[in-house]
Design an enzyme around this catalytic site. Structure first.
Site, short mmCIF file in Angstrom:
data_model
loop_
_atom_site.label_atom_id
_atom_site.label_comp_id
_atom_site.label_asym_id
_atom_site.label_seq_id
_atom_site.Cartn_x
_atom_site.Cartn_y
_atom_site.Cartn_z
N GLU A 53 0.86 -1.17 0.00
CA GLU A 53 0.00 0.00 0.00
C GLU A 53 0.90 1.23 0.00
O GLU A 53 1.70 1.42 0.93
CB GLU A 53 -0.90 0.02 1.22
CG GLU A 53 -1.93 -1.11 1.22
CD GLU A 53 -3.01 -0.90 2.26
OE1 GLU A 53 -2.80 -0.07 3.18
OE2 GLU A 53 -4.06 -1.54 2.16
N ASP A 64 -5.23 9.40 10.24
CA ASP A 64 -3.95 8.80 10.63
C ASP A 64 -3.44 9.36 11.95
O ASP A 64 -3.66 10.53 12.29
CB ASP A 64 -2.91 9.03 9.53
CG ASP A 64 -3.16 8.14 8.33
OD1 ASP A 64 -3.13 6.91 8.51
OD2 ASP A 64 -3.39 8.65 7.23
#
Length: 271
Positions: A53, A64
């Site tokens: 990824e 995040d």
């Protein structure tokens, strides 16, 4: 039950045709020099990463945690641009399937059609917009379909049953079920039974593979979650090691997670 669309066949098949769950490893583009990055990709692949990824750096990655946020900012400080990301994707794709992780900010900046088209040309198998706005979903779905890319979809754990059908209908490649209600980098306890119930809900409305990440912080936890999913994604532990310059630690981590996903009697890694 929904069936995967034709464009999802390549990515979905990569997860279905396995004896055990795939291991996805997240790498933010631009974290290091391109030469070091390529060596890192070699290591990740060799140690058991089935899917890479690649994250496109943004200034405010709202989903995040601090480790990946800092890695993105470091990439931006290094001057990472879309052409740099495309080179990362191209090299990673020489190792195996690549899913690009992006925020809508990037798609809006470059244009959804252009972003999808150029990532496909670089070798990406799919692109997941982590914060895809509902109002932009049809635009994005059209862009990835035109580019013949898969569009994996992150499905929040609090999604109501009546919302699952339209959300999953628009997805292809895989459905991403967060293991924890948190930003990336979470290291606390994970309710495996609740995750099991959620994955069953997803499978009740879609035939797409289900992968899980966010909070799968140890190989032991990955081993507990493995029977529930078709793939496990790890990011923060590996990014933390790479950001500190410790590629050997990242190598050991990936190897440990890969081993945890394999049956005890199976010493091989699926290619």
């Amino acid at each position: 039950m929904l069936n995967a669309s034709p464009i999802s066949d390549e990515l979905a098949s990569a997860l279905r045709n396995r004896r055990y769950p795939a291991l996805g490893v997240f790498l933010p583009a631009g974290l290091t020099s391109s030469r070091t990055e390529r060596r890192t990709l070699d290591v990740l692949s060799r140690q058991g990463a089935d899917v890479i990824e690649v994250g496109i750096p943004v200034a405010d990655p709202v989903l995040d945690g601090p480790v990946i946020t800092a890695a993105y900012r470091r990439g931006l400080d290094r001057g990472t641009t879309l052409p740099d990301v495309l080179r990362t994707v191209e090299y990673a794709a020489s190792k195996g399937p690549v899913v690009v992780m992006a925020y809508w900010e990037t798609a809006a900046q470059y244009g959804p059609a252009r972003l999808a088209r150029e990532l496909k040309a670089a070798g990406a198998s799919g692109v997941m917009i982590a914060d895809l706005p509902a109002a932009q979903a049809s635009t994005w779905n059209r862009a990835v379909a035109d580019a013949a890319l898969s569009a994996p979809r992150l499905v929040p754990r609090d999604t109501r049953q009546k919302q699952l059908f339209p959300l999953c209908t628009a997805a292809s490649g895989w459905l991403y079920a967060p293991a924890a209600h948190s930003r990336t980098g979470y290291q606390g306890p994970v309710d495996v039974e609740a995750l099991a119930e959620f994955t069953q809900r997803l499978r009740s409305v879609s035939s797409l593979p289900v992968v899980s990440g966010v909070g799968i912080s140890t190989p032991e936890l990955a081993q507990h979650i493995a029977p529930l999913v078709d793939g496990v994604v790890i990011g923060t532990p590996v990014v933390r090691a790479l950001a500190s310059g410790n590629r050997h630690e990242a190598e050991v981590l990936v190897s440990g997670f890969a081993a945890a996903l394999r049956p005890a009697t199976d010493g091989t890694v699926d290619g």
